[in-house]
Design an enzyme around this catalytic site. Sequence first.
Site, PDB file in Angstrom:
ATOM      1  N   GLN A 111      -9.767  -4.408   7.546  1.00 27.21           N
ATOM      2  CA  GLN A 111      -8.918  -3.965   8.656  1.00 27.21           C
ATOM      3  C   GLN A 111      -9.509  -2.754   9.378  1.00 27.21           C
ATOM      4  OE1 GLN A 111      -4.486  -4.382   8.068  1.00 27.21           O
ATOM      5  NE2 GLN A 111      -5.073  -4.446   5.908  1.00 27.21           N
ATOM      6  N   LYS A 169       0.819  -1.217   0.000  1.00 29.22           N
ATOM      7  CA  LYS A 169       0.000   0.000   0.000  1.00 29.22           C
ATOM      8  C   LYS A 169       0.852   1.266   0.000  1.00 29.22           C
ATOM      9  CE  LYS A 169      -1.870   0.913   3.988  1.00 29.22           C
ATOM     10  NZ  LYS A 169      -1.319   2.167   4.543  1.00 29.22           N
ATOM     11  N   ASP A 176      -5.050   7.967   2.989  1.00 26.87           N
ATOM     12  CA  ASP A 176      -4.602   6.650   3.444  1.00 26.87           C
ATOM     13  C   ASP A 176      -5.513   6.163   4.575  1.00 26.87           C
ATOM     14  OD1 ASP A 176      -3.065   4.376   3.728  1.00 26.87           O
ATOM     15  OD2 ASP A 176      -1.499   5.352   4.906  1.00 26.87           O
ATOM     16  N   GLU A 177      -5.615   4.841   4.739  1.00 26.63           N
ATOM     17  CA  GLU A 177      -6.427   4.232   5.807  1.00 26.63           C
ATOM     18  C   GLU A 177      -7.864   4.762   5.777  1.00 26.63           C
ATOM     19  OE1 GLU A 177      -5.228   1.789   7.255  1.00 26.63           O
ATOM     20  OE2 GLU A 177      -3.069   2.010   7.561  1.00 26.63           O
ATOM     21  N   ARG A 195      -0.387 -10.081  10.875  1.00 23.58           N
ATOM     22  CA  ARG A 195       0.879  -9.481  11.316  1.00 23.58           C
ATOM     23  C   ARG A 195       2.031 -10.471  11.139  1.00 23.58           C
ATOM     24  NH1 ARG A 195      -0.356  -5.330   9.972  1.00 23.58           N
ATOM     25  NH2 ARG A 195      -2.214  -6.447   9.279  1.00 23.58           N
TER      26      ARG A 195
END
Length: 672
Positions: free
Chosen positions: A248, A33, A217-218, A609
Site C-alpha cells: 500500500q 492494524k 504507523d504507515e 476498499r
Amino acid sequence: MSRWLQNLNPEQRAAVQHIEGPLLVLAGAGSGKTRVITHRVAYMLERGIAAEQILGVTFTNKAAEEMRQRLAAMVGPAAAGAVTLSTFHALGLSMLRAEAARTRRRARLAVFDTGDQLACLREICRRVKLDRSLDLSSILTRISAFKNAFVEPDAAPASKDPYDQAAALLYPYYAEQLEAYSAVDFDDLVCRPCRMMERSRACRERWSSRFRYVLVDEYQDTNGAQLRLLQAIAGEHRNLCVVGDDDQSIYGWRGAQVKNILRFERDFPGAKVVYLQRNYRSVGSVLELANAVIAKNPERHEKRLVPVRGAGQPVRMMVFPDGDAEASWIASHVRDALRERRVRPAEVAVLYRSNLFSRDLETALRAEGIAYRVLGGTAFFDSKEVKDLLAYLRVCAHPGDEISLRRVINSPPRGIGPRTVAALAGWAEKNNTSFYKALGQAETVLGSGKAAAAVASFTALLHRARGRFKSGHQLAQGMQALLDELQLEQAVQQSSTNIKVIDRRLAHLRGMVDGLRSYTEHAPRPSLEDYLNRVALSSADADLEDITGERVTLSSLHGAKGLEFRLVVLAGLEEGYLPHERTLNPHQNDRDVGDIAEERRLCYVGITRAMDELVLTRCQQRIVRGKLQPRTQSRFLDELHVELEVDDLCREVTNEEVQNAVADLLARLEGP
C-alpha cells in the site's frame, strides 16, 4: 492472560507481546492494524512501562487523534494523554522548541506551509530575475529533495536539467529567507532535529531516554530523513515497532521510499517480523482479485490476504462504449443499490485514478438526484478569505514575516499599490532592515501624501491588532474585532451576486472566530503562535476530509486510502489512466511520475476498499483533450488469472438475447 491479548488472533497477539527490540508488523489491508497498535500500547502500560516513555508516530493529525481517542477509551484519558501520539512534523517542532528552551535560545518559530513556501520562492525569483515560466511547485519539490537528502544549500549537485539548476540557484536564497523570517518548513521539522541528534551525543541520549519505546504507523510512507530521525531516537535501545504494508505504498511522488519497509531487517538487524494476513473487511472474491493484482509486483514481502468472511458475490467488469455511458450506468447502479436499501449513501464510493473523471460522474449523480461529496475539494484553510486572515495573524505574531505582510498590506484595498510596496521594500533593502520597520518610515520614504497616510493607517491597525492578541485567552475576541475593523463581512457581501458564494465566504470568516474560540477552550496554554503552528501542521492533512454524513463519495484512489465502503466502483481501468500516462510516458518536470509497481499498488488499494461489492469499469473510447480516442484495457486486467463477471455493453446484441429480454419483461409485467 492479559485482557489486552484476549480476542486477538495469534499473529496480532505476537505483535502486541513483542516489546523489546525491533519489530516489523506487515499489516495487510483490513487486517486490524489499528487494533494491534492500540492494544500494544495498552499492554505496555499494563506491564508497567511509563506512558511518558512511549512515542507513537503517524502521518496525519487526524490519525493521531483517532488513535488517542481509541486509547483513551481503553486505558482512560489520563494515561492516554501521557503517551506522546504525534505526526513526524509535530514531533519535530516540539523537539526544536524543547532544545531551544533548554539552551535559552529564541523558541518562537513560524511554520511555513506550501502556500507560504511558494510565495517565498516567488519573491526570490522576482529579485534574482529568474525565468517566470518555470513551475515553482516543481522547483520546490527539488529543494525538498535536497533537504531530505541532507544536501547543504551551497552544495546542490550539478545538473543539466533546468529545474535542477533553478532549484540549486534558489536553495541558498530560500534557506536564508526562512532564517530571516524565523521560519521553518515541513522538511526542516524532520531534518533539523535529526541533525541535532547526529551532531550531539548528549542530545541524542536525551531523546533516546525520553522515548524508550517507539511505534510508527504507515511505515511504508516514510522517507529517508524520517528513517534517520527514527534511527537517531531508537538506534541505541532499538525498541522500535513499525507497522505498515509495502503493498500500500502509493506516495512515492511525495518522497516516500518503499525501500524503508522492504529493508527494515537490514536497517535494524535481528528484527522480528509478524505477518497480519487475515482480512476482516472484504469478501473472498474481492481479496482473490486483490491478491492476483499485487502478486505481479517484483519487489515486495511475499504475503497473501486470507478472507475471514465468505466468498461473496463475483467482481463485475463493465465495458462501455464511452465515458458518458459509463457515468450514466454508474449513477443508475448506485441509485438502484440505494433504493433497494442494500447500502446507505455513506457506504458507497466511486474511485478513479484521475480527477478528470469527477465532472461526468457528478453530472450523472445529479441527474439521478443522488447526494454526493468529492474528496479533495478546497479545504477550509485554503480559501482566500481564510488565508488572508491567517496572514494577518502571522504578521501579528511575527512582524518580520514579509510574505504575510505583503499579502495583507492592500487586502482589503486601502490604497497601497505595487509601486508603494516596491519603494518601501527598496528602502528596507538599502538600509539593511526589515520590510515591517520600513512601514514605520513611510513618510520618510514616500513623502507626506496619500500613500504614506494609507501605510500609517495600516501600521496603526496592525499595532492595535497585536495588542488584542497578546492574551492567548482573548484570541476569538481579537479576531472578531479585526473583522469588524477591516469590514470584511461587508466586503464579502458586496463581492458577488451569488448568494451561495457569499454565504460560504461568510461562513469561512465566522468559522475562523469559532475555531479560535474552540482552540482557547481546549489548549492547555493558548497563544497565537501555538495556534498558527497547529494550523500549519494541519495543512499536511489537506488531502483528507471528513466523510461523515449520508452522501455517496467520489474520490481519487490516493484520497481513498484508509477508507472502506460496502459498494465500490473502480472506474477507468484503462492504459493511460491506471496505470497513468505520466508513468507510461514520464515528462522530465512532472512531479507525479511514479513507476508501474506503484501504479499497481494504487490499483490494489482501490480494490481493497470494497467490503461487499466491487464493480470495475472501462470504456472502448473516451474524449481525451477534446478528441474521441480509442482506449485499451489496463495491463493490470490483462495480467489476471481470476474469473470476473464481464458485461460488455459494446458488443452487438443477438436476436436470441433480444427475444429472451422481451419475454422476461412480459413475464414480469404479467405478474405471478
